[in-house]
Write an enzyme that holds these catalytic residues in place. Structure first.
Site, PDB file in Angstrom:
ATOM      1  N   PRO A  23     -52.392  -6.148 -24.230  1.00  0.00           N
ATOM      2  CA  PRO A  23     -53.719  -6.791 -24.187  1.00  0.00           C
ATOM      3  C   PRO A  23     -54.477  -6.537 -25.487  1.00  0.00           C
ATOM      4  CG  PRO A  23     -53.621  -4.883 -22.718  1.00  0.00           C
ATOM      5  CD  PRO A  23     -52.258  -5.088 -23.230  1.00  0.00           C
ATOM      6  N   THR A  25     -58.106  -7.554 -27.421  1.00  0.00           N
ATOM      7  CA  THR A  25     -59.407  -8.223 -27.489  1.00  0.00           C
ATOM      8  C   THR A  25     -59.571  -8.901 -28.842  1.00  0.00           C
ATOM      9  OG1 THR A  25     -60.478  -6.809 -25.887  1.00  0.00           O
ATOM     10  CG2 THR A  25     -61.893  -7.809 -27.525  1.00  0.00           C
ATOM     11  N   GLY A  55     -58.429  -8.275 -22.469  1.00  0.00           N
ATOM     12  CA  GLY A  55     -59.268  -7.867 -21.346  1.00  0.00           C
ATOM     13  C   GLY A  55     -60.151  -9.028 -20.912  1.00  0.00           C
ATOM     14  N   GLN A  97     -55.283  -9.400 -17.802  1.00  0.00           N
ATOM     15  CA  GLN A  97     -55.790  -8.037 -17.659  1.00  0.00           C
ATOM     16  C   GLN A  97     -57.201  -8.103 -17.076  1.00  0.00           C
ATOM     17  OE1 GLN A  97     -57.214  -5.446 -20.885  1.00  0.00           O
ATOM     18  NE2 GLN A  97     -55.699  -3.924 -20.200  1.00  0.00           N
ATOM     19  N   HIS A 178     -57.067  -3.108 -15.437  1.00  0.00           N
ATOM     20  CA  HIS A 178     -57.411  -2.286 -16.601  1.00  0.00           C
ATOM     21  C   HIS A 178     -58.076  -0.994 -16.100  1.00  0.00           C
ATOM     22  CE1 HIS A 178     -58.295  -0.916 -20.484  1.00  0.00           C
ATOM     23  NE2 HIS A 178     -58.846  -1.991 -21.036  1.00  0.00           N
ATOM     24  N   ALA A 180     -57.765   1.852 -18.033  1.00  0.00           N
ATOM     25  CA  ALA A 180     -57.572   2.694 -19.223  1.00  0.00           C
ATOM     26  C   ALA A 180     -58.778   2.636 -20.142  1.00  0.00           C
ATOM     27  CB  ALA A 180     -56.323   2.188 -19.965  1.00  0.00           C
ATOM     28  N   ASN A 181     -58.677   3.298 -21.252  1.00  0.00           N
ATOM     29  CA  ASN A 181     -59.556   3.188 -22.416  1.00  0.00           C
ATOM     30  C   ASN A 181     -61.041   3.374 -22.147  1.00  0.00           C
ATOM     31  OD1 ASN A 181     -57.357   2.886 -24.009  1.00  0.00           O
ATOM     32  ND2 ASN A 181     -57.458   0.649 -24.079  1.00  0.00           N
ATOM     33  N   TYR A 183     -63.018   2.525 -19.653  1.00  0.00           N
ATOM     34  CA  TYR A 183     -63.793   1.509 -18.936  1.00  0.00           C
ATOM     35  C   TYR A 183     -64.015   1.956 -17.498  1.00  0.00           C
ATOM     36  CZ  TYR A 183     -63.145  -0.981 -23.227  1.00  0.00           C
ATOM     37  OH  TYR A 183     -63.163  -1.317 -24.559  1.00  0.00           O
ATOM     38  N   ARG A 230     -52.854  -0.421 -15.954  1.00  0.00           N
ATOM     39  CA  ARG A 230     -52.773   0.219 -17.267  1.00  0.00           C
ATOM     40  C   ARG A 230     -53.580   1.513 -17.220  1.00  0.00           C
ATOM     41  NH1 ARG A 230     -54.362  -1.621 -23.507  1.00  0.00           N
ATOM     42  NH2 ARG A 230     -52.285  -1.217 -24.346  1.00  0.00           N
ATOM     43  N   ASN A 238     -63.913   5.206 -26.075  1.00  0.00           N
ATOM     44  CA  ASN A 238     -65.202   5.009 -25.391  1.00  0.00           C
ATOM     45  C   ASN A 238     -65.735   6.288 -24.756  1.00  0.00           C
ATOM     46  OD1 ASN A 238     -65.666   2.138 -25.906  1.00  0.00           O
ATOM     47  ND2 ASN A 238     -63.751   1.882 -24.754  1.00  0.00           N
ATOM     48  N   GLY A 306     -48.251   2.421 -30.905  1.00  0.00           N
ATOM     49  CA  GLY A 306     -47.613   2.838 -32.156  1.00  0.00           C
ATOM     50  C   GLY A 306     -46.107   2.733 -32.189  1.00  0.00           C
ATOM     51  N   TYR A 355     -61.361  -9.264 -34.815  1.00  0.00           N
ATOM     52  CA  TYR A 355     -62.407  -9.539 -33.827  1.00  0.00           C
ATOM     53  C   TYR A 355     -63.332 -10.660 -34.306  1.00  0.00           C
ATOM     54  CZ  TYR A 355     -60.795  -4.924 -32.444  1.00  0.00           C
ATOM     55  OH  TYR A 355     -59.998  -3.860 -32.086  1.00  0.00           O
TER      56      TYR A 355
HETATM   57  C1  LIG Z   1     -60.224  -4.134 -24.087  1.00  0.00           C
HETATM   58  C2  LIG Z   1     -60.208  -3.231 -25.026  1.00  0.00           C
HETATM   59  C3  LIG Z   1     -59.500  -1.950 -24.774  1.00  0.00           C
HETATM   60  O1  LIG Z   1     -58.755  -1.856 -23.779  1.00  0.00           O
HETATM   61  O2  LIG Z   1     -59.660  -1.035 -25.581  1.00  0.00           O
HETATM   62  C4  LIG Z   1     -60.849  -3.439 -26.366  1.00  0.00           C
HETATM   63  C5  LIG Z   1     -62.155  -3.885 -26.421  1.00  0.00           C
HETATM   64  C6  LIG Z   1     -62.753  -4.094 -27.668  1.00  0.00           C
HETATM   65  C7  LIG Z   1     -62.050  -3.862 -28.838  1.00  0.00           C
HETATM   66  C8  LIG Z   1     -60.726  -3.397 -28.751  1.00  0.00           C
HETATM   67  C9  LIG Z   1     -60.130  -3.182 -27.515  1.00  0.00           C
END
Ligand SMILES: C=C(C(=O)O)c1ccccc1
Length: 372
Positions: A23, A25, A55, A97, A178, A180-181, A183, A230, A238, A306, A355
């Site tokens: 995925p 963005t 996403g 996603q 989603h 992960a990351n 959120y 994920r 974040n 990676g 972006y």
């Molecule tokens: C959906 C994102 C993620 O999973 O990190 C995302 C959002 C903004 C910029 C990069 C990635």
């Protein structure tokens, strides 16, 4: 010996190879509506064993960035139908996603200019991408969130269920949750962002409850074989943190249905060092997979972050992974599968066009001439 280039099944999904587009963005869907440029972008990359969309917000409350697509208006669903039709005509498979950003949002993107929602009223030390009144995009600090009331959580579970049904009706082969990351679902998992005192906070079991309710609602609606998830055990993305990721994420995977389509793991810091540490000891990804397999988990195991060609070949041949997801390399190589198969040179991605914007750095990367 299993090869990266062999077909495989991921639940109900029959994949022509084990190379997945992660995925990504790209902020190129104004008004959260997928457009013809998006269709071209995904169609160009349809030779992937599986495409995972960028996403995609399940509701406006779940929207955290300007110009990312949604899954909650008729116009967006019609736009996605064009994408899925084009990918299928090109012989590809695509899942969406499903994304709720939680606190990683800005009041200008929220319904009625309200606060973003989160497990607790703790502002993420992070930035999001918003539209200025003059139409220019800019990164801005995320807004202070409000803590969700316990009674609101069931409504968000229902939002996920509805979005999953809408995704199938828009032609997707399945969905990736989603989680992960940093959120919303990840915010609930991590003790650094979840300070709740109700049944969704405190113990590992309580912090994982919301995620399991979402998984249960979606699998009941569309089937486990079309549902994936994920996870990013140690990412600091974040501003999320938990001092004990190993027991936390082993509890999460052990609670997932045995017959999911796939489990997608980001190894290390997202887009950063694969050996990133949260807590005192290195994360044991083999133990994580064993925690799922040993309890009967059969979903395909997808790895990401990676990977290069040799690492991906070895991950599949060793049995450590069933699928490998590539992000940046798919941005700049629409025909990545063919290039990896031939061990051909790869186009380098242009970070400046990741972006926002239009065709430049999106649909204008060259594919190799087709071999006659
Ligand atoms: C959906 C994102 C993620 O999973 O990190 C995302 C959002 C903004 C910029 C990069 C990635």
């Amino acid at each position: 010996m299993t090869s990266l280039f062999d077909p495989t099944d991921a639940g109900d999904l029959h994949l022509s190879n084990r190379i997945v587009m992660a995925p990504l963005t790209r902020n190129r869907s104004p008004k959260a509506v997928p457009n013809t440029l998006n269709t071209t972008y995904y169609e160009q990359r349809a030779s992937a064993g599986l495409l995972i969309t960028e996403g995609t917000a399940i509701t406006q409350q779940g929207q955290g960035y300007a110009d990312v697509p949604g899954l909650y208006t008729p116009e967006a669903l019609a736009g996605w139908k064009h994408v899925t039709d084009a990918v299928h005509k090109a012989g590809g498979k695509i899942v969406v996603q499903m994304w709720h950003v939680g606190r990683v949002s800005h009041t200008s993107l929220q319904p009625n200019g309200g606060q973003p929602v989160a497990p607790s009223a703790i502002t993420a030390q992070s930035k999001t991408y918003i539209m200025n009144p003059d139409g220019t995009g800019a990164f801005a600090p995320t807004s202070e969130p409000r803590a969700l009331e316990t009674a609101e959580i069931a409504g968000i579970v229902e939002d996920y269920r509805k979005a999953a049904r809408a995704a199938i009706e828009a032609g997707f082969d399945g969905v990736e949750i989603h989680a992960a990351n940093g959120y919303l679902l990840d915010q609930f998992l991590r003790s650094g962002s979840n300070k709740r005192t109700d049944s969704y906070g405190g113990s590992i079991e309580n912090r994982a409850r919301f995620l399991f309710e979402v998984v249960a609602a979606i699998t009941a609606e569309i089937g486990a074989g079309r549902t994936a998830i994920r996870l990013s055990p140690v990412t600091p993305a974040n501003d999320v943190f938990d001092p004990e990721p190993q027991p936390l994420f082993e509890h999460v995977v052990a609670g997932l249905p045995d017959d999911l389509s796939y489990v997608h793991i980001i190894e290390g810091a997202t887009g950063g060092p694969r050996d990133y540490l949260q807590g005192d000891i290195p994360f044991d990804y083999a133990a994580l997979k064993a925690a799922y397999r040993d309890k009967g988990g059969k979903a395909a195991w997808m790895v990401n972050n990676g990977y290069d060609r040799q690492m991906a070949i070895e991950a599949v041949e060793s049995g450590n992974a069933d699928l490998v997801a590539f992000g940046k390399l798919f941005i700049s190589n629409p025909d990545l599968v063919g290039r990896l198969r031939a061990d051909a040179p790869l186009n380098a991605p242009d970070q400046a066009t990741f972006y926002g914007g239009g065709a430049k750095g999106y649909t204008d990367y060259p594919a190799q001439p087709k071999v006659a």
